[in-house]
Every structure is written in structure tokens, then in C-alpha cells.
Scaffold this active site. Structure first.
Site, PDB file in Angstrom:
ATOM      1  CD  GLU A   1     -25.288  58.983   1.796  1.00 26.04           C
ATOM      2  OE1 GLU A   1     -25.036  59.375   0.652  1.00 26.04           O
ATOM      3  OE2 GLU A   1     -26.159  58.122   2.043  1.00 26.04           O
TER       4      GLU A   1
ATOM      5  CB  THR B   1     -23.144  66.015   8.622  1.00 31.02           C
ATOM      6  OG1 THR B   1     -23.599  64.766   8.115  1.00 31.02           O
ATOM      7  CG2 THR B   1     -24.210  66.652   9.487  1.00 31.02           C
TER       8      THR B   1
ATOM      9  CB  CYS C   1     -23.733  60.088  12.801  1.00 30.75           C
ATOM     10  SG  CYS C   1     -22.706  59.405  11.491  1.00 30.75           S
TER      11      CYS C   1
ATOM     12  CB  VAL D   1     -20.286  59.242   3.566  1.00 25.53           C
ATOM     13  CG1 VAL D   1     -21.002  59.945   2.427  1.00 25.53           C
ATOM     14  CG2 VAL D   1     -21.178  59.217   4.807  1.00 25.53           C
TER      15      VAL D   1
ATOM     16  CG  ASN E   1     -28.165  62.039  11.753  1.00 25.46           C
ATOM     17  OD1 ASN E   1     -28.885  61.247  11.150  1.00 25.46           O
ATOM     18  ND2 ASN E   1     -26.861  62.091  11.569  1.00 25.46           N
TER      19      ASN E   1
ATOM     20  CG  ASP F   1      -8.659  59.852   2.354  1.00 25.88           C
ATOM     21  OD1 ASP F   1      -9.800  59.638   2.775  1.00 25.88           O
ATOM     22  OD2 ASP F   1      -7.733  60.320   3.078  1.00 25.88           O
TER      23      ASP F   1
ATOM     24  N   GLY G   1     -24.362  55.748  20.211  1.00 23.19           N
ATOM     25  CA  GLY G   1     -22.955  56.146  20.082  1.00 23.19           C
ATOM     26  C   GLY G   1     -22.661  56.418  18.624  1.00 23.19           C
TER      27      GLY G   1
HETATM   28  C1  UGA Z   1     -27.019  57.573  11.670  1.00 23.98           C
HETATM   29  C2  UGA Z   1     -28.375  57.743  10.918  1.00 23.98           C
HETATM   30  O1  UGA Z   1     -29.242  56.662  11.257  1.00 23.98           O
HETATM   31  C3  UGA Z   1     -28.162  57.771   9.404  1.00 23.98           C
HETATM   32  O2  UGA Z   1     -29.395  58.015   8.748  1.00 23.98           O
HETATM   33  C4  UGA Z   1     -27.158  58.904   9.076  1.00 23.98           C
HETATM   34  O3  UGA Z   1     -26.875  58.961   7.675  1.00 23.98           O
HETATM   35  C5  UGA Z   1     -25.854  58.630   9.819  1.00 23.98           C
HETATM   36  O4  UGA Z   1     -26.135  58.620  11.248  1.00 23.98           O
HETATM   37  C6  UGA Z   1     -24.874  59.732   9.482  1.00 23.98           C
HETATM   38  O5  UGA Z   1     -25.139  60.887   9.835  1.00 23.98           O
HETATM   39  O6  UGA Z   1     -23.895  59.467   8.775  1.00 23.98           O
HETATM   40  P1  UGA Z   1     -25.403  55.514  12.224  1.00 23.98           P
HETATM   41  O7  UGA Z   1     -24.780  56.443  13.206  1.00 23.98           O
HETATM   42  O8  UGA Z   1     -24.515  54.799  11.254  1.00 23.98           O
HETATM   43  O9  UGA Z   1     -26.496  56.293  11.318  1.00 23.98           O
HETATM   44  O10 UGA Z   1     -26.193  54.366  13.011  1.00 23.98           O
HETATM   45  P2  UGA Z   1     -27.672  54.200  13.588  1.00 23.98           P
HETATM   46  O11 UGA Z   1     -28.204  52.926  13.092  1.00 23.98           O
HETATM   47  O12 UGA Z   1     -28.501  55.383  13.390  1.00 23.98           O
HETATM   48  O13 UGA Z   1     -27.381  54.019  15.148  1.00 23.98           O
HETATM   49  C7  UGA Z   1     -26.824  55.055  15.944  1.00 23.98           C
HETATM   50  C8  UGA Z   1     -26.760  54.621  17.393  1.00 23.98           C
HETATM   51  O14 UGA Z   1     -28.077  54.606  17.964  1.00 23.98           O
HETATM   52  C9  UGA Z   1     -26.191  53.245  17.630  1.00 23.98           C
HETATM   53  O15 UGA Z   1     -25.338  53.269  18.748  1.00 23.98           O
HETATM   54  C10 UGA Z   1     -27.411  52.393  17.886  1.00 23.98           C
HETATM   55  O16 UGA Z   1     -27.135  51.258  18.657  1.00 23.98           O
HETATM   56  C11 UGA Z   1     -28.290  53.376  18.644  1.00 23.98           C
HETATM   57  N1  UGA Z   1     -29.724  53.077  18.583  1.00 23.98           N
HETATM   58  C12 UGA Z   1     -30.382  53.037  17.403  1.00 23.98           C
HETATM   59  C13 UGA Z   1     -30.429  52.895  19.767  1.00 23.98           C
HETATM   60  O17 UGA Z   1     -29.860  52.950  20.877  1.00 23.98           O
HETATM   61  N2  UGA Z   1     -31.781  52.662  19.708  1.00 23.98           N
HETATM   62  C14 UGA Z   1     -32.443  52.601  18.540  1.00 23.98           C
HETATM   63  O18 UGA Z   1     -33.689  52.410  18.562  1.00 23.98           O
HETATM   64  C15 UGA Z   1     -31.739  52.788  17.353  1.00 23.98           C
END
Ligand code: UGA
Length: 459
Positions: free
Chosen positions: A154, A127, A284, A17, A232, A36, A281
Site C-alpha cells: 500500500e 509492509t 512508516c 490502511v 519509503n 479487527d 516522523g
Molecule cells: C508514507 C509514504 O509517503 C506513503 O507513500 C506510504 O504508503 C506510507 O508512508 C506508509 O508506508 O504507510 P506517511 O507516513 O503517511 O506516508 O506520510 P508522509 O506524507 O510521507 O510524511 C512522512 C513524514 O515526512 C512527515 O512527518 C512529514 O512531515 C515529513 N516530510 C514529508 C518532510 O519532513 N519533508 C517532506 O518533504 C515531506
């Protein structure tokens, strides 16, 4: 606030972030101190190197350094005393009991407070659990300094961190005075103005459906904090819902991809985040779901629904193991198994709570002969892998003669390559385990491989 003495920003924390925000603000013409306490990280960034893999970030670090707009430093004194806005972007890991560990958040606030001038705006991007902002704001008030505290959560995703920062769909501002909201509005207005230019210098492709209704949502500080955790958690809930239906689809012979495409076509539901597979995973969702549960508990509220979300998610790697045990009739001993993908999603080297790693370790526990490969995450994954897991330096080395290939992360190179390529480097019968349901079943079978998805009615 333009790029003049009023346009100086500090960003505390050089994680996903903080680094994404600081290079984008620097690209939009602001002078940005990136602070940092990790000297090694700062040293790397000063040399123009990113401490982790994220599309385009290295280019923007270099751009910021070349223009003199990005100033990485480990000195709060140097950065904060010169800044009119301070963004806190430090990590908020989960504690062993599932609650959010706010130590870094308070450390950053206390340290920044020493150097903030009257009139500084302190914006929390980390967060945090609901109620944290009120505590920090009262800490600031007690100091006698006129520092305004706002919550500015964020919403960027790893892997598309820069694209999400440039093409944001909403900016939530909790507790802002007119002046504070004005500063934030102007800052993101500059980002909007410069985003094409910033994106093209980093090779970032704009989203297909660029958000149109960009707006600032002003709330109270607690609402802003809870918005982030709730957003989230809801996305995690969608994924666990899809995974629950996937288990039924397997038994009933339906295909979860077809089901969710049809279900998600209802605009009240939406297709996003209904992809079933090995579960979510990362740094977040797992911690924010447990953080929400812990925070609710503190207020005497049961979050049973989120506990179920956690349980379903935790069950997915074991569910894949069960399917494999059935396929190989309970005999995984000595079988060559290839895991492709150790990062928790494509586009990042982040391996926190990564299902690919869990699967590799579960397969070792079942005495399989496990080889793993990831294009970006080998170094970060190494400490989490069981010593019997064999890391490989290429996809070919990992899949050679494998009895099963588990595609655990949807890196483009894994899911868009010719399926016949997998077939040619193995001896039939070879099983392709599509842990993210990204392959076309017929194409896999036509190429001479056996197919196993998650909820695709095959096994
Ligand atoms: C997530 C949120 O999507 C962001 O909006 C938020 O800002 C971020 O957390 C945070 O709190 O900083 P992120 O963890 O980077 O983002 O990635 P995602 O794209 O959300 O994916 C999270 C996990 O869910 C991954 O392991 C992905 O493979 C899995 N996923 C995602 C699924 O298994 N199925 C889906 O349909 C979508």
C-alpha cells in the site's frame, strides 16, 4: 468480482490502511468485512465513528454501514469463510533492534487460514520484510488448502489516505497468477469507476494532478515487498538530504526553499519530499528505514546510506534546540515557549515519532515553560508528553505571551492564518520558529515578529 456472492472481501486490521481500503471497497459496491481483534475499535466503527482522525473517513464509514456494505466484526470465522479475497492490513511495528515485528502478520495469516475456502486470494498490504511472503505462502501450501498468496503493498499517506486510495498511481502485485491479477484489476477498476461518487460523499477533493498512468505492476513476491520498503526509504532519503543541505544553507546564508525549488525543477530529481525542517516522523518512515537496514543486515548487506538518513533525521530536533539556545543566548529557563502541532503531519491525529512532541520534551529538559496545542492530536499526544508540558485547549491559550512560537506541524490553521494574529497575542520581541519552512519570511518580519527557519539563512 462484482457486488454479488463472488464480490465479498475481508480486510483484516482497522488501522489507516485497512479502514481506508475497506470503506473505499465498500463504496465501490463490494460487501466488505472489516475484521479487527480490538473489540473497542470495532464497537466504535459499528456506531459510525472513526477510531482516529482522517479526512472523510467518518463519512465513508457511515455510508458503508447505511448501505449494509461495510460489516465491522471481531470474528474471523464470520468474515473469512465468506470472502473470496482477504486483505491483510495489520500493523508491523518495529522491534527494539530495529527489525520489523511480524507477529501480527503471522497471527492474522494463521487465523485466516482456519476459515479460508479453497480458491481464496490472500493479499498482503502490510509492509513486511523481504522474504515474508514466501514463508506465509508455504504455510498455506502445507495446510493443503488452495489459497493463493500475493503481495499488494500500500502506498497511501495518512492525512490523504482516502484520496490516495481513490486516485492511486500504481498497484503493485507480487506473485499473482493470471486469475489473481484479474481479480485485483477488476477491484481497482471498480474503485476507479466509483471514485468521484465516493469522493464527493466524503468531501474529498481530487488531487490537482490526478495520476494518469494508472497501471498494475506485476512482479515476483520479493520484488513487491522490497518495492514498498525501498520507496519509503527513498522518500526518507530525499528529506534527510534536504535537511543536510539546510544545515549548510544556514551557515552559508542561502535559503533552502529557494535551493530545493530550483533543484527539484529538474524532472530527474522532482520537487516532492525535499522540504527541509524538523525531520520526518510517523508510523512508516522511521520503522521502514530501520526495517530495511535490519533486513539488509540479515542478508549480509550494509545499508550505510540509510543509517546516515536515520542519523540526519534524529539530529533535526536537537539542531532546532541549538538554534534556539543561540538565539536566547543559552538561557531558555522559564521562557514561555509554544509548540503548535503534535501530530507527525497535518490531517491526522497520529502522534507516532512526532517531532513536535520531541521538541516539547527537549524544551522542558532545558527548563523552558512549554505550552502545546494541536487541533486533533491532544489525546493521542498526552501519554508521550513530559508531565511539565502544559497542554492547551486552543491556539490562543498556547501562544499567549510566548517568547517563541514553534510551528511544528503544517496544519492549515497554523500556516494560513494572518501572521499578525500571532503578533497580537504576544509581547515583542516574539520569535516565530518555522519548523516546516512554510512561512514567507518577509510577511513574518513585516508583521513585527522575528523569524527562524531551518536552512533559510537567518540564524
Ligand atoms: C508514507 C509514504 O509517503 C506513503 O507513500 C506510504 O504508503 C506510507 O508512508 C506508509 O508506508 O504507510 P506517511 O507516513 O503517511 O506516508 O506520510 P508522509 O506524507 O510521507 O510524511 C512522512 C513524514 O515526512 C512527515 O512527518 C512529514 O512531515 C515529513 N516530510 C514529508 C518532510 O519532513 N519533508 C517532506 O518533504 C515531506
Amino acid at each position: 468480482m462484482k457486488a454479488n456472492s463472488d464480490g465479498v472481501i475481508s480486510v483484516i486490521g482497522a488501522g489507516y490502511v485497512g479502514l481506508a481500503s475497506s470503506v473505499v471497497f465498500a463504496g465501490a459496491g463490494y460487501k466488505v468485512y472489516l475484521v479487527d481483534i480490538d473489540k473497542h475499535k470495532i464497537k466504535l466503527i459499528k456506531k459510525g465513528e472513526a477510531p482516529f482522525y482522517e479526512t472523510g473517513i467518518q463519512d465513508l464509514i457511515k455510508r458503508g454501514l447505511d448501505k449494509g456494505n461495510l460489516i465491522p466484526t471481531d470474528s474471523y470465522a464470520e468474515a473469512i469463510s465468506n470472502s473470496h479475497i482477504v486483505f491483510s492490513c495489520v500493523g508491523t511495528p518495529d522491534s527494539p533492534d530495529g527489525s520489523t515485528n511480524l507477529q501480527y502478520v503471522f497471527d492474522a495469516a494463521n487465523e485466516a487460514l482456519k476459515y479460508m475456502q479453497n480458491g481464496t486470494l490472500y493479499a498482503q498490504k502490510s509492509t513486511v520484510s523481504v522474504g515474508t511472503g514466501v514463508k506465509i505462502a508455504s504455510l498455506f501450501a502445507k495446510s493443503g488448502k488452495h489459497v493463493e498468496y500475493i503481495s499488494n503493498p500500500e502506498f497511501l499517506r495518512e492525512g490523504t489516505a482516502l484520496r490516495d486510495t481513490l486516485w492511486f498511481d500504481r498497484i503493485v502485485v507480487g506473485n499473482g497468477s493470471r486469475k489473481a491479477i484479474g481479480h485485483i484489476f477488476e477491484l481497482y477498476g471498480q474503485v476507479e469507476k466509483w471514485r468521484q461518487d465516493i469522493a464527493s460523499s466524503a468531501g474529498i477533493v481530487p488531487p490537482d494532478n490526478a495520476p494518469v498512468g494508472e497501471y498494475i505492476i506485476a512482479t515476483n513476491v520479493k520484488s513487491a515487498e522490497l518495492t514498498k520498503l525501498a520507496a519509503n526509504s527513498f522518500l526518507a532519503l530525499k528529506i534527510s538530504f534536504a535537511n543536510s543541505i539546510a544545515k549548510l544553507a544556514d551557515k552559508a546564508g542561502a535559503d533552502i526553499n529557494e535551493v530545493m525549488a530550483a533543484v527539484g525543477s529538474d524532472p530527474r530529481i522532482g520537487r516532492d519530499f525535499l522540504n527541509a525542517g524538523r525531520g520526518y516522523g510517523g508510523g512508516c518512515f522511521p520503522k521502514d528505514v530501520s526495517g530495511l537496514i535490519a533486513s539488509a543486515l540479515e542478508h549480509g548487506v550494509d545499508m550505510d546510506i540509510m543509517e546516515a538518513v536515520q542519523d540526519v533525521n534524529a539530529s533535526m530536533p536537537g539542531y532546532i534546540m541549538e538554534k534556539l539556545q543561540n538565539y536566547f543566548q543559552g538561557n531558555l529557563k522559564g521562557r514561555k515557549m509554544a509548540i503548535l502541532g503534535l501530530s507527525f503531519k497535518a490531517g491526522t491525529s497520529d502522534t507516532r515519532r512526532s517531532p513536535g512532541i520531541t521538541l516539547a520534551n527537549l524544551l522542558v529538559a532545558a527548563d523552558a515553560d512549554v505550552r502545546v496545542y494541536d487541533p486533533e492530536a491532544m489525546v493521542e499526544a498526552a501519554p508521550q508528553l513530559h508531565q511539565k508540558v502544559q497542554p492547551q485547549s486552543s491556539l490562543s491559550a498556547a501562544i499567549k505571551d510566548a517568547a517563541a512560537i514553534l510551528v511544528a506541524t503544517d496544519w492549515p490553521d497554523f500556516i494560513h492564518r494572518e501572521v499578525s494574529d500571532y503578533r497580537q497575542q504576544t509581547q515583542p520581541p516574539t520569535l516565530l520558529v518555522d519548523c516546516m519552512n512554510r512561512f514567507d519570511i518577509l510577511s513574518v518580519k513585516r508583521a513585527g515578529l522575528e523569524y527562524m527557519g531551518i536552512g533559510r539563512g537567518d540564524f
